[in-house]
Design a protein around this motif. Structure first.
Motif, PDB file in Angstrom:
ATOM      1  N   ILE A   1      92.314  10.986  22.096  1.00  0.00           N
ATOM      2  CA  ILE A   1      91.496  11.970  21.371  1.00  0.00           C
ATOM      3  C   ILE A   1      90.110  12.083  22.015  1.00  0.00           C
ATOM      4  CG2 ILE A   1      90.413  12.500  19.137  1.00  0.00           C
ATOM      5  CD1 ILE A   1      92.911  11.147  17.865  1.00  0.00           C
ATOM      6  N   MET A   2      89.544  10.943  22.436  1.00  0.00           N
ATOM      7  CA  MET A   2      88.248  10.987  23.147  1.00  0.00           C
ATOM      8  C   MET A   2      88.372  11.857  24.398  1.00  0.00           C
ATOM      9  SD  MET A   2      87.089   6.997  22.995  1.00  0.00           S
ATOM     10  CE  MET A   2      86.741   6.162  21.435  1.00  0.00           C
ATOM     11  N   GLY A   3      89.445  11.662  25.150  1.00  0.00           N
ATOM     12  CA  GLY A   3      89.679  12.448  26.361  1.00  0.00           C
ATOM     13  C   GLY A   3      89.807  13.932  26.062  1.00  0.00           C
ATOM     14  N   GLU A   4      90.500  14.262  24.972  1.00  0.00           N
ATOM     15  CA  GLU A   4      90.682  15.663  24.586  1.00  0.00           C
ATOM     16  C   GLU A   4      89.351  16.309  24.200  1.00  0.00           C
ATOM     17  OE1 GLU A   4      94.196  17.671  24.109  1.00  0.00           O
ATOM     18  OE2 GLU A   4      93.498  16.637  25.902  1.00  0.00           O
ATOM     19  N   LEU A   5      88.488  15.543  23.510  1.00  0.00           N
ATOM     20  CA  LEU A   5      87.182  16.085  23.117  1.00  0.00           C
ATOM     21  C   LEU A   5      86.312  16.364  24.343  1.00  0.00           C
ATOM     22  CD1 LEU A   5      86.458  13.851  19.992  1.00  0.00           C
ATOM     23  CD2 LEU A   5      87.018  16.270  19.992  1.00  0.00           C
ATOM     24  N   ILE A   6      86.395  15.481  25.347  1.00  0.00           N
ATOM     25  CA  ILE A   6      85.653  15.713  26.598  1.00  0.00           C
ATOM     26  C   ILE A   6      86.225  16.942  27.302  1.00  0.00           C
ATOM     27  CG2 ILE A   6      85.158  14.793  28.908  1.00  0.00           C
ATOM     28  CD1 ILE A   6      85.183  11.954  27.561  1.00  0.00           C
ATOM     29  N   ARG A   7      87.558  17.039  27.332  1.00  0.00           N
ATOM     30  CA  ARG A   7      88.218  18.175  27.998  1.00  0.00           C
ATOM     31  C   ARG A   7      87.845  19.490  27.309  1.00  0.00           C
ATOM     32  NH1 ARG A   7      93.399  20.423  29.181  1.00  0.00           N
ATOM     33  NH2 ARG A   7      94.276  19.800  27.181  1.00  0.00           N
ATOM     34  N   GLU A   8      87.734  19.432  25.981  1.00  0.00           N
ATOM     35  CA  GLU A   8      87.337  20.629  25.232  1.00  0.00           C
ATOM     36  C   GLU A   8      85.970  21.123  25.698  1.00  0.00           C
ATOM     37  OE1 GLU A   8      87.030  22.030  20.619  1.00  0.00           O
ATOM     38  OE2 GLU A   8      86.460  19.972  21.040  1.00  0.00           O
ATOM     39  N   GLN A   9      85.025  20.195  25.854  1.00  0.00           N
ATOM     40  CA  GLN A   9      83.669  20.590  26.268  1.00  0.00           C
ATOM     41  C   GLN A   9      83.660  21.154  27.692  1.00  0.00           C
ATOM     42  OE1 GLN A   9      80.990  20.855  24.255  1.00  0.00           O
ATOM     43  NE2 GLN A   9      82.529  20.359  22.713  1.00  0.00           N
ATOM     44  N   ILE A  10      84.472  20.569  28.568  1.00  0.00           N
ATOM     45  CA  ILE A  10      84.560  21.086  29.947  1.00  0.00           C
ATOM     46  C   ILE A  10      85.071  22.524  29.929  1.00  0.00           C
ATOM     47  CG2 ILE A  10      85.842  20.872  32.134  1.00  0.00           C
ATOM     48  CD1 ILE A  10      85.758  17.801  31.660  1.00  0.00           C
ATOM     49  N   LEU A  11      86.116  22.771  29.146  1.00  0.00           N
ATOM     50  CA  LEU A  11      86.688  24.121  29.082  1.00  0.00           C
ATOM     51  C   LEU A  11      85.707  25.109  28.458  1.00  0.00           C
ATOM     52  CD1 LEU A  11      90.305  23.155  27.998  1.00  0.00           C
ATOM     53  CD2 LEU A  11      89.627  24.053  30.216  1.00  0.00           C
TER      54      LEU A  11
ATOM     55  N   GLU B   1      86.099  28.938  35.415  1.00  0.00           N
ATOM     56  CA  GLU B   1      85.798  28.300  36.699  1.00  0.00           C
ATOM     57  C   GLU B   1      86.643  27.052  36.956  1.00  0.00           C
ATOM     58  OE1 GLU B   1      81.379  28.717  37.929  1.00  0.00           O
ATOM     59  OE2 GLU B   1      81.392  28.411  35.760  1.00  0.00           O
ATOM     60  N   VAL B   2      87.013  26.363  35.902  1.00  0.00           N
ATOM     61  CA  VAL B   2      87.844  25.157  36.046  1.00  0.00           C
ATOM     62  C   VAL B   2      89.137  25.379  35.285  1.00  0.00           C
ATOM     63  CG1 VAL B   2      88.012  22.681  35.572  1.00  0.00           C
ATOM     64  CG2 VAL B   2      85.832  23.648  36.325  1.00  0.00           C
ATOM     65  N   PRO B   3      90.272  25.277  35.948  1.00  0.00           N
ATOM     66  CA  PRO B   3      91.555  25.547  35.282  1.00  0.00           C
ATOM     67  C   PRO B   3      91.974  24.410  34.356  1.00  0.00           C
ATOM     68  CG  PRO B   3      91.933  24.823  37.522  1.00  0.00           C
ATOM     69  CD  PRO B   3      90.443  24.926  37.358  1.00  0.00           C
ATOM     70  N   HIS B   4      93.101  24.603  33.696  1.00  0.00           N
ATOM     71  CA  HIS B   4      93.536  23.621  32.696  1.00  0.00           C
ATOM     72  C   HIS B   4      94.126  22.359  33.302  1.00  0.00           C
ATOM     73  CE1 HIS B   4      93.391  27.459  30.587  1.00  0.00           C
ATOM     74  NE2 HIS B   4      92.864  26.716  29.647  1.00  0.00           N
ATOM     75  N   SER B   5      94.156  22.290  34.635  1.00  0.00           N
ATOM     76  CA  SER B   5      94.698  21.106  35.287  1.00  0.00           C
ATOM     77  C   SER B   5      93.749  19.910  35.203  1.00  0.00           C
ATOM     78  CB  SER B   5      95.015  21.415  36.744  1.00  0.00           C
ATOM     79  OG  SER B   5      93.933  22.096  37.332  1.00  0.00           O
ATOM     80  N   VAL B   6      92.557  20.124  34.648  1.00  0.00           N
ATOM     81  CA  VAL B   6      91.609  19.017  34.501  1.00  0.00           C
ATOM     82  C   VAL B   6      92.200  17.944  33.587  1.00  0.00           C
ATOM     83  CG1 VAL B   6      90.374  20.091  32.567  1.00  0.00           C
ATOM     84  CG2 VAL B   6      89.199  18.425  33.973  1.00  0.00           C
ATOM     85  N   ALA B   7      92.035  16.672  33.995  1.00  0.00           N
ATOM     86  CA  ALA B   7      92.565  15.548  33.203  1.00  0.00           C
ATOM     87  C   ALA B   7      91.469  14.496  33.063  1.00  0.00           C
ATOM     88  CB  ALA B   7      93.790  14.955  33.881  1.00  0.00           C
ATOM     89  N   ILE B   8      91.487  13.803  31.946  1.00  0.00           N
ATOM     90  CA  ILE B   8      90.431  12.818  31.643  1.00  0.00           C
ATOM     91  C   ILE B   8      91.043  11.426  31.535  1.00  0.00           C
ATOM     92  CG2 ILE B   8      88.517  12.233  30.095  1.00  0.00           C
ATOM     93  CD1 ILE B   8      88.349  15.103  31.228  1.00  0.00           C
ATOM     94  N   ALA B   9      90.398  10.455  32.192  1.00  0.00           N
ATOM     95  CA  ALA B   9      90.798   9.047  32.019  1.00  0.00           C
ATOM     96  C   ALA B   9      89.615   8.312  31.394  1.00  0.00           C
ATOM     97  CB  ALA B   9      91.155   8.435  33.367  1.00  0.00           C
ATOM     98  N   ILE B  10      89.842   7.686  30.255  1.00  0.00           N
ATOM     99  CA  ILE B  10      88.773   6.926  29.583  1.00  0.00           C
ATOM    100  C   ILE B  10      88.756   5.526  30.184  1.00  0.00           C
ATOM    101  CG2 ILE B  10      87.907   6.046  27.377  1.00  0.00           C
ATOM    102  CD1 ILE B  10      87.898   9.102  27.503  1.00  0.00           C
ATOM    103  N   ASP B  11      87.607   5.148  30.796  1.00  0.00           N
ATOM    104  CA  ASP B  11      87.523   3.858  31.492  1.00  0.00           C
ATOM    105  C   ASP B  11      86.974   2.749  30.594  1.00  0.00           C
ATOM    106  OD1 ASP B  11      88.392   5.052  33.931  1.00  0.00           O
ATOM    107  OD2 ASP B  11      86.382   5.884  34.183  1.00  0.00           O
ATOM    108  N   ILE B  12      85.846   3.017  29.944  1.00  0.00           N
ATOM    109  CA  ILE B  12      85.202   1.990  29.106  1.00  0.00           C
ATOM    110  C   ILE B  12      84.753   2.610  27.789  1.00  0.00           C
ATOM    111  CG2 ILE B  12      83.254   0.377  28.926  1.00  0.00           C
ATOM    112  CD1 ILE B  12      83.213   0.267  32.007  1.00  0.00           C
TER     113      ILE B  12
END
Length: 250
Positions: free
Chosen positions: A196-206, A212-223
Protein backbone atom coordinates in the motif's frame (compact mmCIF):
# COMPACT_ATOMS: atom_id res chain seq x y z
CA UNK A 1 -4.03 -13.93 13.82
CA UNK A 2 -7.03 -16.25 14.16
CA UNK A 3 -10.31 -15.69 12.36
CA UNK A 4 -13.29 -15.96 14.77
CA UNK A 5 -16.50 -17.81 13.93
CA UNK A 6 -19.19 -15.61 12.40
CA UNK A 7 -22.56 -15.27 14.18
CA UNK A 8 -25.54 -17.32 12.97
CA UNK A 9 -27.08 -16.01 9.75
CA UNK A 10 -24.00 -13.89 8.96
CA UNK A 11 -23.38 -13.13 5.27
CA UNK A 12 -20.09 -12.88 3.41
CA UNK A 13 -18.69 -12.96 -0.09
CA UNK A 14 -16.56 -11.42 -2.81
CA UNK A 15 -17.68 -8.45 -4.92
CA UNK A 16 -15.93 -7.63 -8.20
CA UNK A 17 -15.96 -3.91 -9.05
CA UNK A 18 -15.98 -3.77 -12.86
CA UNK A 19 -16.07 -0.79 -15.21
CA UNK A 20 -14.36 1.34 -17.83
CA UNK A 21 -11.21 3.22 -16.78
CA UNK A 22 -11.85 6.36 -14.69
CA UNK A 23 -15.46 5.71 -13.70
CA UNK A 24 -14.49 5.88 -10.00
CA UNK A 25 -14.02 2.23 -9.01
CA UNK A 26 -11.07 2.86 -6.67
CA UNK A 27 -12.73 5.95 -5.15
CA UNK A 28 -15.83 3.85 -4.47
CA UNK A 29 -13.86 1.09 -2.78
CA UNK A 30 -12.05 3.63 -0.60
CA UNK A 31 -15.44 5.19 0.31
CA UNK A 32 -16.96 1.80 1.21
CA UNK A 33 -13.99 0.52 3.20
CA UNK A 34 -13.41 3.91 4.84
CA UNK A 35 -9.64 4.01 4.34
CA UNK A 36 -7.37 4.85 1.45
CA UNK A 37 -6.24 1.50 0.06
CA UNK A 38 -6.73 1.87 -3.72
CA UNK A 39 -4.91 4.53 -5.72
CA UNK A 40 -7.16 7.03 -7.47
CA UNK A 41 -5.18 8.53 -10.32
CA UNK A 42 -6.98 10.43 -13.10
CA UNK A 43 -4.82 8.41 -15.51
CA UNK A 44 -6.42 5.16 -16.70
CA UNK A 45 -5.12 1.64 -16.00
CA UNK A 46 -3.53 2.42 -12.65
CA UNK A 47 -5.07 -0.55 -10.82
CA UNK A 48 -2.84 -3.42 -11.82
CA UNK A 49 -3.13 -5.79 -8.88
CA UNK A 50 -6.51 -7.12 -7.88
CA UNK A 51 -6.58 -5.23 -4.60
CA UNK A 52 -8.93 -6.59 -1.97
CA UNK A 53 -10.64 -4.14 0.33
CA UNK A 54 -12.54 -5.67 3.24
CA UNK A 55 -15.72 -4.18 4.71
CA UNK A 56 -16.95 -5.88 7.88
CA UNK A 57 -20.33 -4.80 9.28
CA UNK A 58 -22.44 -6.41 12.05
CA UNK A 59 -24.41 -8.29 9.36
CA UNK A 60 -21.89 -9.07 6.62
CA UNK A 61 -18.28 -9.14 5.47
CA UNK A 62 -17.76 -7.94 1.88
CA UNK A 63 -14.40 -8.49 0.19
CA UNK A 64 -13.98 -6.10 -2.76
CA UNK A 65 -11.86 -7.09 -5.72
CA UNK A 66 -10.90 -3.88 -7.54
CA UNK A 67 -10.23 -4.89 -11.14
CA UNK A 68 -8.37 -2.91 -13.80
CA UNK A 69 -10.59 -0.74 -15.98
CA UNK A 70 -11.84 -2.85 -18.90
CA UNK A 71 -11.25 -1.46 -22.36
CA UNK A 72 -10.55 -2.92 -25.78
CA UNK A 73 -6.86 -3.81 -25.57
CA UNK A 74 -4.44 -2.09 -27.94
CA UNK A 75 -1.23 -3.48 -26.51
CA UNK A 76 0.08 -6.36 -24.41
CA UNK A 77 -0.44 -4.71 -20.99
CA UNK A 78 -4.02 -3.92 -22.01
CA UNK A 79 -4.63 -7.59 -22.89
CA UNK A 80 -3.30 -8.67 -19.50
CA UNK A 81 -5.51 -6.11 -17.70
CA UNK A 82 -8.62 -7.32 -19.55
CA UNK A 83 -7.72 -10.96 -18.82
CA UNK A 84 -7.28 -10.10 -15.11
CA UNK A 85 -10.72 -8.48 -15.11
CA UNK A 86 -12.31 -11.50 -16.84
CA UNK A 87 -10.69 -13.82 -14.27
CA UNK A 88 -11.93 -11.62 -11.42
CA UNK A 89 -15.49 -11.81 -12.73
CA UNK A 90 -15.36 -15.60 -12.59
CA UNK A 91 -14.08 -15.72 -9.01
CA UNK A 92 -16.56 -13.43 -7.22
CA UNK A 93 -20.11 -13.82 -5.85
CA UNK A 94 -21.52 -10.52 -7.13
CA UNK A 95 -20.40 -8.13 -9.89
CA UNK A 96 -20.82 -4.40 -9.34
CA UNK A 97 -20.70 -2.83 -12.81
CA UNK A 98 -19.81 0.84 -12.28
CA UNK A 99 -20.56 3.42 -14.98
CA UNK A 100 -20.14 7.21 -15.16
CA UNK A 101 -23.72 8.31 -14.60
CA UNK A 102 -22.93 11.93 -15.51
CA UNK A 103 -22.53 11.09 -19.21
CA UNK A 104 -24.39 8.95 -21.73
CA UNK A 105 -23.33 5.32 -22.19
CA UNK A 106 -20.69 4.58 -24.80
CA UNK A 107 -18.95 1.81 -26.69
CA UNK A 108 -16.76 0.96 -23.69
CA UNK A 109 -19.84 0.21 -21.59
CA UNK A 110 -21.27 -2.01 -24.35
CA UNK A 111 -17.96 -3.90 -24.53
CA UNK A 112 -18.19 -4.69 -20.81
CA UNK A 113 -21.86 -5.67 -21.12
CA UNK A 114 -20.81 -8.19 -23.78
CA UNK A 115 -18.34 -9.70 -21.29
CA UNK A 116 -20.98 -9.71 -18.50
CA UNK A 117 -23.80 -11.08 -20.69
CA UNK A 118 -22.48 -14.64 -20.21
CA UNK A 119 -22.00 -14.07 -16.49
CA UNK A 120 -23.84 -16.60 -14.31
CA UNK A 121 -23.59 -14.53 -11.13
CA UNK A 122 -25.70 -11.52 -10.01
CA UNK A 123 -24.81 -8.15 -11.57
CA UNK A 124 -25.68 -4.75 -10.05
CA UNK A 125 -25.44 -1.61 -12.19
CA UNK A 126 -23.93 1.24 -10.17
CA UNK A 127 -24.33 4.70 -11.68
CA UNK A 128 -21.55 6.79 -10.14
CA UNK A 129 -20.96 10.58 -10.17
CA UNK A 130 -24.46 11.43 -8.97
CA UNK A 131 -22.98 14.77 -7.82
CA UNK A 132 -22.16 15.61 -11.46
CA UNK A 133 -25.47 14.47 -13.00
CA UNK A 134 -27.53 17.21 -14.66
CA UNK A 135 -30.91 17.88 -13.01
CA UNK A 136 -32.70 16.34 -15.98
CA UNK A 137 -30.87 13.02 -16.22
CA UNK A 138 -33.65 11.13 -18.02
CA UNK A 139 -31.79 11.02 -21.35
CA UNK A 140 -28.60 9.75 -19.71
CA UNK A 141 -30.52 7.09 -17.76
CA UNK A 142 -32.27 5.97 -20.92
CA UNK A 143 -28.98 5.32 -22.75
CA UNK A 144 -28.06 2.81 -20.03
CA UNK A 145 -31.54 1.27 -19.87
CA UNK A 146 -31.29 0.54 -23.60
CA UNK A 147 -28.09 -1.50 -23.35
CA UNK A 148 -28.07 -3.23 -19.95
CA UNK A 149 -29.89 -6.36 -18.86
CA UNK A 150 -33.32 -5.28 -17.61
CA UNK A 151 -33.01 -7.69 -14.66
CA UNK A 152 -29.97 -5.94 -13.18
CA UNK A 153 -30.82 -3.75 -10.18
CA UNK A 154 -29.73 -0.12 -10.65
CA UNK A 155 -28.42 2.16 -7.91
CA UNK A 156 -27.20 5.76 -8.21
CA UNK A 157 -24.48 7.12 -5.94
CA UNK A 158 -21.49 9.45 -5.65
CA UNK A 159 -18.25 7.72 -4.67
CA UNK A 160 -16.75 11.17 -4.05
CA UNK A 161 -19.35 12.57 -1.62
CA UNK A 162 -20.71 9.26 -0.29
CA UNK A 163 -24.31 10.07 -1.27
CA UNK A 164 -26.21 6.87 -2.08
CA UNK A 165 -23.32 4.61 -1.00
CA UNK A 166 -25.24 3.24 2.03
CA UNK A 167 -28.17 1.91 -0.10
CA UNK A 168 -25.58 0.42 -2.49
CA UNK A 169 -23.89 -1.35 0.42
CA UNK A 170 -27.24 -2.78 1.57
CA UNK A 171 -28.04 -3.98 -1.95
CA UNK A 172 -24.69 -5.78 -2.14
CA UNK A 173 -25.33 -7.47 1.22
CA UNK A 174 -28.77 -8.62 0.02
CA UNK A 175 -27.08 -10.44 -2.87
CA UNK A 176 -24.62 -12.34 -0.63
CA UNK A 177 -25.14 -15.81 0.81
CA UNK A 178 -24.75 -16.84 4.44
CA UNK A 179 -21.06 -17.45 5.07
CA UNK A 180 -18.05 -17.18 7.43
CA UNK A 181 -15.59 -14.41 8.21
CA UNK A 182 -12.97 -14.81 5.49
CA UNK A 183 -10.67 -12.36 7.27
CA UNK A 184 -10.36 -11.07 10.85
CA UNK A 185 -13.14 -8.48 11.39
CA UNK A 186 -10.70 -5.59 12.05
CA UNK A 187 -8.77 -6.02 8.77
CA UNK A 188 -9.38 -3.60 5.86
CA UNK A 189 -7.16 -5.16 3.20
CA UNK A 190 -5.26 -8.39 2.65
CA UNK A 191 -2.40 -6.51 0.95
CA UNK A 192 0.67 -5.99 3.15
CA UNK A 193 1.40 -2.46 4.37
CA UNK A 194 4.49 -2.14 2.17
CA UNK A 195 2.44 -2.78 -0.97
CA UNK A 196 0.00 0.00 0.00
CA UNK A 197 2.92 2.37 0.74
CA UNK A 198 4.28 1.61 -2.73
CA UNK A 199 0.89 2.25 -4.33
CA UNK A 200 0.56 5.63 -2.57
CA UNK A 201 4.00 6.67 -3.88
CA UNK A 202 3.05 5.44 -7.37
CA UNK A 203 -0.16 7.45 -7.18
CA UNK A 204 1.80 10.66 -6.54
CA UNK A 205 4.20 9.93 -9.41
CA UNK A 206 1.29 9.44 -11.81
CA UNK A 207 -0.44 12.60 -10.54
CA UNK A 208 2.67 14.76 -10.87
CA UNK A 209 4.04 13.43 -14.16
CA UNK A 210 0.80 12.54 -16.01
CA UNK A 211 1.69 11.30 -19.50
CA UNK A 212 5.46 11.79 -19.11
CA UNK A 213 5.95 8.58 -17.14
CA UNK A 214 4.01 5.48 -18.21
CA UNK A 215 2.35 2.96 -15.93
CA UNK A 216 5.37 0.67 -16.07
CA UNK A 217 6.77 2.51 -13.04
CA UNK A 218 7.25 0.15 -10.07
CA UNK A 219 8.08 0.88 -6.43
CA UNK A 220 10.23 -1.17 -4.05
CA UNK A 221 10.01 -0.22 -0.37
CA UNK A 222 13.51 -0.58 1.13
CA UNK A 223 13.28 0.74 4.70
CA UNK A 224 10.34 1.73 6.94
CA UNK A 225 11.15 3.63 10.15
CA UNK A 226 8.17 4.22 12.41
CA UNK A 227 8.59 7.07 14.88
CA UNK A 228 6.11 8.65 17.30
CA UNK A 229 4.89 11.37 14.93
CA UNK A 230 6.15 10.31 11.50
CA UNK A 231 6.82 7.19 9.44
CA UNK A 232 9.93 7.53 7.26
CA UNK A 233 9.99 5.43 4.09
CA UNK A 234 12.99 4.81 1.85
CA UNK A 235 11.87 3.53 -1.53
CA UNK A 236 13.42 2.72 -4.90
CA UNK A 237 11.52 3.81 -8.02
CA UNK A 238 12.04 1.60 -11.06
CA UNK A 239 11.37 3.01 -14.54
CA UNK A 240 11.65 1.55 -18.04
CA UNK A 241 14.04 4.02 -19.66
CA UNK A 242 16.91 6.24 -18.55
CA UNK A 243 15.11 9.29 -19.98
CA UNK A 244 12.36 8.85 -17.38
CA UNK A 245 14.86 9.15 -14.51
CA UNK A 246 15.44 12.81 -15.33
CA UNK A 247 11.68 13.51 -15.32
CA UNK A 248 11.26 11.99 -11.85
CA UNK A 249 14.38 13.58 -10.37
CA UNK A 250 13.38 16.96 -11.85
Amino acid sequence: MGVPAAPAGYKSGFVGIIGRPNVGKSTLMNQLVGQKIAITSPVSQTTRNRLRGILTTPEAQIIFVDTPGIHKPHHQLGKVLVQNARTAIQSVDVVLFVVDGSVESGGGDRYIIEILSNCKIPVILGMNKLDEQPEDSVLIDRTYEQIVNAEWPVVKFSALTGEGVEPLQQLLIEHLEVGPYYYPPDLVTDQPERFIMGELIREQILLLTREEVPHSVAIAIDIVQEEAKITRILATIHVERDSQKGILIG
